[in-house]
Structures are given as structure tokens and as C-alpha cells.
Scaffold this motif. Sequence first.
Motif, PDB file in Angstrom:
ATOM      1  N   MET A 175       0.838  -1.204   0.000  1.00 62.15           N
ATOM      2  CA  MET A 175       0.000   0.000   0.000  1.00 62.15           C
ATOM      3  C   MET A 175       0.869   1.249   0.000  1.00 62.15           C
ATOM      4  SD  MET A 175      -2.874   1.170   2.816  1.00 62.15           S
ATOM      5  CE  MET A 175      -3.696  -0.417   2.700  1.00 62.15           C
ATOM      6  N   THR A 176       0.603   2.184  -0.923  1.00 68.05           N
ATOM      7  CA  THR A 176       1.372   3.413  -0.992  1.00 68.05           C
ATOM      8  C   THR A 176       0.836   4.425  -0.002  1.00 68.05           C
ATOM      9  OG1 THR A 176      -0.041   4.452  -2.656  1.00 68.05           O
ATOM     10  CG2 THR A 176       1.683   2.976  -3.461  1.00 68.05           C
ATOM     11  N   GLU A 177       1.583   5.530   0.167  1.00 65.30           N
ATOM     12  CA  GLU A 177       1.159   6.560   1.108  1.00 65.30           C
ATOM     13  C   GLU A 177      -0.111   7.270   0.645  1.00 65.30           C
ATOM     14  OE1 GLU A 177       4.273   9.245   1.996  1.00 65.30           O
ATOM     15  OE2 GLU A 177       5.442   7.809   3.146  1.00 65.30           O
ATOM     16  N   THR A 178      -0.428   7.171  -0.639  1.00 61.73           N
ATOM     17  CA  THR A 178      -1.638   7.822  -1.136  1.00 61.73           C
ATOM     18  C   THR A 178      -2.807   6.855  -1.232  1.00 61.73           C
ATOM     19  OG1 THR A 178      -1.017   7.389  -3.441  1.00 61.73           O
ATOM     20  CG2 THR A 178      -0.292   9.475  -2.480  1.00 61.73           C
ATOM     21  N   SER A 179      -2.564   5.570  -1.039  1.00 61.50           N
ATOM     22  CA  SER A 179      -3.625   4.579  -1.198  1.00 61.50           C
ATOM     23  C   SER A 179      -4.644   4.668  -0.069  1.00 61.50           C
ATOM     24  CB  SER A 179      -3.029   3.171  -1.232  1.00 61.50           C
ATOM     25  OG  SER A 179      -4.046   2.194  -1.226  1.00 61.50           O
ATOM     26  N   LEU A 180      -5.900   4.452  -0.425  1.00 66.10           N
ATOM     27  CA  LEU A 180      -6.967   4.427   0.563  1.00 66.10           C
ATOM     28  C   LEU A 180      -7.522   3.016   0.744  1.00 66.10           C
ATOM     29  CD1 LEU A 180      -8.949   7.671  -0.406  1.00 66.10           C
ATOM     30  CD2 LEU A 180      -7.103   7.396   1.268  1.00 66.10           C
ATOM     31  N   GLN A 181      -6.942   2.050   0.099  1.00 70.94           N
ATOM     32  CA  GLN A 181      -7.417   0.673   0.154  1.00 70.94           C
ATOM     33  C   GLN A 181      -7.466   0.166   1.595  1.00 70.94           C
ATOM     34  OE1 GLN A 181      -8.381  -1.209  -2.616  1.00 70.94           O
ATOM     35  NE2 GLN A 181      -9.120  -2.699  -1.122  1.00 70.94           N
ATOM     36  N   GLY A 182      -8.633  -0.342   2.002  1.00 68.77           N
ATOM     37  CA  GLY A 182      -8.766  -0.932   3.327  1.00 68.77           C
ATOM     38  C   GLY A 182      -9.034   0.059   4.440  1.00 68.77           C
ATOM     39  N   ARG A 183      -9.111   1.339   4.123  1.00 70.37           N
ATOM     40  CA  ARG A 183      -9.384   2.329   5.164  1.00 70.37           C
ATOM     41  C   ARG A 183     -10.880   2.444   5.426  1.00 70.37           C
ATOM     42  NH1 ARG A 183      -5.151   5.168   7.012  1.00 70.37           N
ATOM     43  NH2 ARG A 183      -3.194   4.820   5.909  1.00 70.37           N
ATOM     44  N   VAL A 184     -11.216   3.066   6.544  1.00 72.52           N
ATOM     45  CA  VAL A 184     -12.605   3.165   6.983  1.00 72.52           C
ATOM     46  C   VAL A 184     -12.964   4.643   7.114  1.00 72.52           C
ATOM     47  CG1 VAL A 184     -14.278   2.558   8.768  1.00 72.52           C
ATOM     48  CG2 VAL A 184     -12.392   0.990   8.240  1.00 72.52           C
ATOM     49  N   ALA A 185     -14.110   5.024   6.540  1.00 72.86           N
ATOM     50  CA  ALA A 185     -14.532   6.426   6.551  1.00 72.86           C
ATOM     51  C   ALA A 185     -15.972   6.561   6.995  1.00 72.86           C
ATOM     52  CB  ALA A 185     -14.380   7.037   5.157  1.00 72.86           C
ATOM     53  N   VAL A 186     -16.254   7.593   7.767  1.00 75.93           N
ATOM     54  CA  VAL A 186     -17.618   8.013   8.073  1.00 75.93           C
ATOM     55  C   VAL A 186     -17.934   9.213   7.192  1.00 75.93           C
ATOM     56  CG1 VAL A 186     -19.084   9.161   9.780  1.00 75.93           C
ATOM     57  CG2 VAL A 186     -17.746   7.161  10.431  1.00 75.93           C
ATOM     58  N   VAL A 187     -19.056   9.148   6.487  1.00 80.07           N
ATOM     59  CA  VAL A 187     -19.524  10.267   5.677  1.00 80.07           C
ATOM     60  C   VAL A 187     -20.949  10.593   6.110  1.00 80.07           C
ATOM     61  CG1 VAL A 187     -20.031  11.131   3.367  1.00 80.07           C
ATOM     62  CG2 VAL A 187     -18.100   9.567   3.707  1.00 80.07           C
ATOM     63  N   THR A 188     -21.184  11.828   6.545  1.00 76.24           N
ATOM     64  CA  THR A 188     -22.544  12.223   6.925  1.00 76.24           C
ATOM     65  C   THR A 188     -23.245  12.868   5.733  1.00 76.24           C
ATOM     66  OG1 THR A 188     -21.974  14.450   7.729  1.00 76.24           O
ATOM     67  CG2 THR A 188     -21.753  12.610   9.288  1.00 76.24           C
ATOM     68  N   GLY A 189     -24.562  12.838   5.778  1.00 76.96           N
ATOM     69  CA  GLY A 189     -25.328  13.358   4.651  1.00 76.96           C
ATOM     70  C   GLY A 189     -25.078  12.552   3.394  1.00 76.96           C
TER      71      GLY A 189
END
Length: 248
Positions: free
Chosen positions: A1-15
Motif C-alpha cells: 500500500m502506498t502513502e496515497t492509497s486508501l485501500q482498506g481504510r474506513v470512513a464516516v460520511v454524513t449526509g
Amino acid sequence: MTETSLQGRVAVVTGASRGIGYFLSRALAAEGVHVIAVARTVGGLEDLDDEIKAAGGSATLVPLDLTDYDGLDRLGAAIYERWGKLDMLVGNAGMLGGLSPLGHVDIKTWDKVMALNVTANWRLIRSLDPLLRQSDAGRAVFLTSSAAHKCKAFWGPYSASKAALEALVRTYAAETRSMGVCANLLNPGAMRTAMRAKAMPGEDPETLPHPAEVAPQIIRLLRPDFTDTGRLYDRPSDSFKDYEPLVV
């Protein structure tokens, strides 16, 4: 995984059931992020889930009114129990509250605008900050508006709420500068959204950028290699400039 990769990360998005939140969630999922999509509208969340799954991504749907503050605390506990951390928080949900002279603003309307645009975001920070600190690169982005600075007539509740949100996020950025968490603000400018249509009923929405167009710029602020914090990024047009640091 590179420093710019978002693979496998977890995000909360409202709306996340419509507008910017909807298309941002789709874009994050396309990059391998597991999206925790929060919104009141169940139908919109289900449509989002269908699109994300059809494209090979994954999401967790959270039908929740953000002014259910105990619910936000339960959300934080549930994320900790399942993932033990949170990598990204996007505070996108907001409301206009109608346009009116300050002396004519209904008290309930004022309270609702402040509850959603300000207090709910504070409660999100309160609930999710410990989880962002558990990430190797916790990132938080909150959407604001030029209304916080223009202070035009009749926009009082919305302008005041966005100014308060900016102060809140700048303070959070100052408190977490040395802890690996970066918190920034982004003004998407005029977009083809339901809120814009309510504020400008005579405007042709086809003349405005589609909400999907701002997703790459928000994602830029969420990447692990983006380490600026306490900044306000302005997108009044297709250009993307940043202001001087708000945290010193």
C-alpha cells in the motif's frame, strides 16, 4: 500500500444519501474504502449501497438523525468494537434553515440549524476523535460555505452556523496537530444540490457543477500523505486554492 492509497481504510460520511455526500461515498468506495454512510433517508442510503456493491465496494448503512446525539455516541462505540479505529471523517450534512431577516427567524428554525450544522459536528468529533487517533493517518474534513464570511442579508442562521463550524474545526486542528490527525475545511462553492435549489429557486441547476465534481478534491484532503491541518480550502470555480494556514 502506498502513502496515497486508501485501500482498506474506513470512513464516516454524513449526509450520504444525496448530493455531495452520496457521490463522495461512491468515489471513496471505488478506491477501496469501507464507507460508513450516515443519513436520515433510508431510501437514499439503500440506493447508495446498491451502487457501491455493484461496483465491487463495501459500505455500512447508518440511518440516523445527526441530532440524535446519543446515537452518535453509539456510532463511535460500534466503530470501535468492529474496527478499533477510524481513518476518515467527513462532516458533510447541513441545512439552510430558510432565508429571513434575523428578527423574523423562528426560534425552532434557529435551534435546528445550530443543532445540525454546529452541535452535531462537535458531537461527531467528541465521539470519533479517539478513533481517529488510533489510525496511522486520521483525517477529518468538514464542508463549509462562503456564507460564513460574506454574511449576506437574510442568511443569518446559516452564516452564523458555518462561522461557528469553522471555529470548531480550527480549534480541533490546533488540539491534534502533534497527534497525527489532520482536520480541514472545504468550501465546495455553488453546486447542483437540493440545498442550493432551496436557496436559489430561480437558478438553472444545469449551469452549476455536479456534486460528483468535488469528490476528488475532498479525497485529496483525506489521503495519508496530505498532512496540512487547520486550513480552509475554497472551490468557488474549477480552480482549487488554499488559504494561508489558519493554525499557527
